[in-house]
Design a protein around this motif. Structure first.
Motif, PDB file in Angstrom:
ATOM      1  N   ALA A  59      40.390  13.036  57.688  1.00  0.00           N
ATOM      2  CA  ALA A  59      41.001  12.105  56.740  1.00  0.00           C
ATOM      3  C   ALA A  59      42.172  12.789  56.035  1.00  0.00           C
ATOM      4  CB  ALA A  59      39.973  11.610  55.738  1.00  0.00           C
ATOM      5  N   GLY A  60      42.036  14.077  55.734  1.00  0.00           N
ATOM      6  CA  GLY A  60      43.115  14.815  55.091  1.00  0.00           C
ATOM      7  C   GLY A  60      44.361  14.870  55.969  1.00  0.00           C
ATOM      8  N   TYR A  61      44.179  15.097  57.254  1.00  0.00           N
ATOM      9  CA  TYR A  61      45.296  15.103  58.185  1.00  0.00           C
ATOM     10  C   TYR A  61      45.946  13.726  58.216  1.00  0.00           C
ATOM     11  CZ  TYR A  61      47.902  15.376  62.548  1.00  0.00           C
ATOM     12  OH  TYR A  61      48.901  15.342  63.486  1.00  0.00           O
ATOM     13  N   PHE A  62      45.128  12.681  58.275  1.00  0.00           N
ATOM     14  CA  PHE A  62      45.633  11.312  58.307  1.00  0.00           C
ATOM     15  C   PHE A  62      46.449  11.013  57.050  1.00  0.00           C
ATOM     16  CE2 PHE A  62      45.144   6.740  57.496  1.00  0.00           C
ATOM     17  CZ  PHE A  62      45.646   6.222  58.683  1.00  0.00           C
ATOM     18  N   ARG A  63      45.916  11.345  55.879  1.00  0.00           N
ATOM     19  CA  ARG A  63      46.637  11.103  54.621  1.00  0.00           C
ATOM     20  C   ARG A  63      47.941  11.891  54.574  1.00  0.00           C
ATOM     21  NH1 ARG A  63      41.592  11.608  52.418  1.00  0.00           N
ATOM     22  NH2 ARG A  63      42.068  13.688  51.699  1.00  0.00           N
ATOM     23  N   HIS A  64      47.889  13.151  55.009  1.00  0.00           N
ATOM     24  CA  HIS A  64      49.074  14.011  54.955  1.00  0.00           C
ATOM     25  C   HIS A  64      50.195  13.464  55.837  1.00  0.00           C
ATOM     26  CE1 HIS A  64      51.490  17.648  54.728  1.00  0.00           C
ATOM     27  NE2 HIS A  64      51.547  17.650  56.049  1.00  0.00           N
ATOM     28  N   HIS A  65      49.854  12.965  57.002  1.00  0.00           N
ATOM     29  CA  HIS A  65      50.874  12.522  57.950  1.00  0.00           C
ATOM     30  C   HIS A  65      51.261  11.057  57.812  1.00  0.00           C
ATOM     31  CE1 HIS A  65      51.288  16.267  60.110  1.00  0.00           C
ATOM     32  NE2 HIS A  65      49.992  16.423  59.940  1.00  0.00           N
ATOM     33  N   THR A  66      50.500  10.270  57.091  1.00  0.00           N
ATOM     34  CA  THR A  66      50.840   8.859  56.931  1.00  0.00           C
ATOM     35  C   THR A  66      51.071   8.471  55.486  1.00  0.00           C
ATOM     36  OG1 THR A  66      48.566   8.106  56.684  1.00  0.00           O
ATOM     37  CG2 THR A  66      49.436   8.249  58.933  1.00  0.00           C
ATOM     38  N   GLY A  67      50.617   9.314  54.560  1.00  0.00           N
ATOM     39  CA  GLY A  67      50.724   8.988  53.146  1.00  0.00           C
ATOM     40  C   GLY A  67      49.705   7.953  52.699  1.00  0.00           C
ATOM     41  N   ALA A  68      48.733   7.638  53.570  1.00  0.00           N
ATOM     42  CA  ALA A  68      47.727   6.622  53.242  1.00  0.00           C
ATOM     43  C   ALA A  68      46.804   7.138  52.140  1.00  0.00           C
ATOM     44  CB  ALA A  68      46.896   6.276  54.471  1.00  0.00           C
ATOM     45  N   PRO A  69      46.564   6.331  51.129  1.00  0.00           N
ATOM     46  CA  PRO A  69      45.637   6.733  50.070  1.00  0.00           C
ATOM     47  C   PRO A  69      44.196   6.642  50.555  1.00  0.00           C
ATOM     48  CG  PRO A  69      46.388   4.507  49.696  1.00  0.00           C
ATOM     49  CD  PRO A  69      47.157   5.039  50.890  1.00  0.00           C
ATOM     50  N   ARG A  70      43.281   7.268  49.817  1.00  0.00           N
ATOM     51  CA  ARG A  70      41.862   7.217  50.163  1.00  0.00           C
ATOM     52  C   ARG A  70      41.349   5.789  50.225  1.00  0.00           C
ATOM     53  NH1 ARG A  70      39.030  12.132  46.850  1.00  0.00           N
ATOM     54  NH2 ARG A  70      40.008  13.785  48.032  1.00  0.00           N
ATOM     55  N   ALA A  71      41.824   4.928  49.359  1.00  0.00           N
ATOM     56  CA  ALA A  71      41.353   3.539  49.334  1.00  0.00           C
ATOM     57  C   ALA A  71      41.626   2.859  50.669  1.00  0.00           C
ATOM     58  CB  ALA A  71      42.010   2.775  48.199  1.00  0.00           C
ATOM     59  N   HIS A  72      42.762   3.188  51.282  1.00  0.00           N
ATOM     60  CA  HIS A  72      43.087   2.606  52.588  1.00  0.00           C
ATOM     61  C   HIS A  72      42.046   3.016  53.621  1.00  0.00           C
ATOM     62  CE1 HIS A  72      45.314   1.296  56.085  1.00  0.00           C
ATOM     63  NE2 HIS A  72      45.150   2.499  56.590  1.00  0.00           N
ATOM     64  N   LEU A  73      41.663   4.291  53.619  1.00  0.00           N
ATOM     65  CA  LEU A  73      40.661   4.765  54.567  1.00  0.00           C
ATOM     66  C   LEU A  73      39.341   4.050  54.356  1.00  0.00           C
ATOM     67  CD1 LEU A  73      41.399   8.582  54.537  1.00  0.00           C
ATOM     68  CD2 LEU A  73      42.037   6.921  56.268  1.00  0.00           C
ATOM     69  N   ALA A  74      38.960   3.854  53.085  1.00  0.00           N
ATOM     70  CA  ALA A  74      37.688   3.181  52.798  1.00  0.00           C
ATOM     71  C   ALA A  74      37.735   1.734  53.262  1.00  0.00           C
ATOM     72  CB  ALA A  74      37.386   3.254  51.301  1.00  0.00           C
ATOM     73  N   SER A  75      38.878   1.092  53.106  1.00  0.00           N
ATOM     74  CA  SER A  75      38.975  -0.317  53.519  1.00  0.00           C
ATOM     75  C   SER A  75      38.934  -0.448  55.030  1.00  0.00           C
ATOM     76  CB  SER A  75      40.249  -0.955  52.973  1.00  0.00           C
ATOM     77  OG  SER A  75      41.388  -0.417  53.628  1.00  0.00           O
ATOM     78  N   GLU A  76      39.244   0.623  55.739  1.00  0.00           N
ATOM     79  CA  GLU A  76      39.188   0.605  57.206  1.00  0.00           C
ATOM     80  C   GLU A  76      37.842   1.050  57.713  1.00  0.00           C
ATOM     81  OE1 GLU A  76      41.566  -0.540  59.249  1.00  0.00           O
ATOM     82  OE2 GLU A  76      42.595  -1.148  57.436  1.00  0.00           O
ATOM     83  N   GLY A  77      36.864   1.234  56.818  1.00  0.00           N
ATOM     84  CA  GLY A  77      35.535   1.630  57.245  1.00  0.00           C
ATOM     85  C   GLY A  77      35.334   3.127  57.311  1.00  0.00           C
ATOM     86  N   GLN A  78      36.300   3.891  56.863  1.00  0.00           N
ATOM     87  CA  GLN A  78      36.181   5.348  56.887  1.00  0.00           C
ATOM     88  C   GLN A  78      35.697   5.840  55.533  1.00  0.00           C
ATOM     89  OE1 GLN A  78      36.733   7.098  59.698  1.00  0.00           O
ATOM     90  NE2 GLN A  78      37.074   5.129  60.676  1.00  0.00           N
ATOM     91  N   SER A  79      35.235   7.060  55.496  1.00  0.00           N
ATOM     92  CA  SER A  79      34.777   7.675  54.257  1.00  0.00           C
ATOM     93  C   SER A  79      35.963   7.883  53.325  1.00  0.00           C
ATOM     94  CB  SER A  79      34.121   9.010  54.541  1.00  0.00           C
ATOM     95  OG  SER A  79      33.835   9.676  53.337  1.00  0.00           O
ATOM     96  N   SER A  80      35.756   7.649  52.055  1.00  0.00           N
ATOM     97  CA  SER A  80      36.829   7.903  51.088  1.00  0.00           C
ATOM     98  C   SER A  80      36.552   9.158  50.286  1.00  0.00           C
ATOM     99  CB  SER A  80      36.973   6.704  50.142  1.00  0.00           C
ATOM    100  OG  SER A  80      35.757   6.513  49.424  1.00  0.00           O
ATOM    101  N   ARG A  81      35.616   9.997  50.767  1.00  0.00           N
ATOM    102  CA  ARG A  81      35.239  11.205  50.047  1.00  0.00           C
ATOM    103  C   ARG A  81      36.187  12.365  50.307  1.00  0.00           C
ATOM    104  NH1 ARG A  81      29.239  11.875  51.829  1.00  0.00           N
ATOM    105  NH2 ARG A  81      30.312  11.532  53.769  1.00  0.00           N
ATOM    106  N   GLY A  82      37.132  12.208  51.179  1.00  0.00           N
ATOM    107  CA  GLY A  82      38.075  13.289  51.448  1.00  0.00           C
ATOM    108  C   GLY A  82      37.758  13.986  52.743  1.00  0.00           C
ATOM    109  N   THR A  83      38.313  15.186  52.919  1.00  0.00           N
ATOM    110  CA  THR A  83      38.175  15.911  54.174  1.00  0.00           C
ATOM    111  C   THR A  83      36.846  16.575  54.294  1.00  0.00           C
ATOM    112  OG1 THR A  83      39.217  17.843  53.196  1.00  0.00           O
ATOM    113  CG2 THR A  83      40.631  16.290  54.416  1.00  0.00           C
TER     114      THR A  83
END
Length: 83
Positions: A59-83
């Motif tokens: 998730a950290g790699y994804f956020r770093h390369h896309t600028g996506a916030p944690r909330a976006h990851l959670a809305s896509e069904g991914q963990s929002s707890r970080g890397t």
């Protein structure tokens, strides 16, 4: 199977069955076994008819390369707890 047979028994106890599709994401430190033993168990239980899928980024790699916030990851069904 090589490695720790109890890992395969644990996976079966959790509901993993032959022919299953498995999305693997685990902390090897928390599992308490090496990568080879975990991989062997995850391949042995579903067998040749099953499918093992593994995430190849964090998730950290994804956020770093896309600028996506944690909330976006959670809305896509991914963990929002970080890397």
């Amino acid at each position: 199977m090589t490695g720790n047979p109890s890992l395969a028994e644990d996976l079966v106890a959790l509901g993993l069955r032959p022919g299953a599709t498995v999305l693997a994401h685990a902390s090897l430190r928390r599992v308490g076994a090496g990568a080879d033993a975990v991989l062997a168990a995850m391949r042995a239980v579903p067998g040749t008819e099953g499918t093992l899928v593994a995430q190849t980024f964090t998730a950290g790699y994804f956020r770093h390369h896309t600028g996506a916030p944690r909330a976006h990851l959670a809305s896509e069904g991914q963990s929002s707890r970080g890397t």
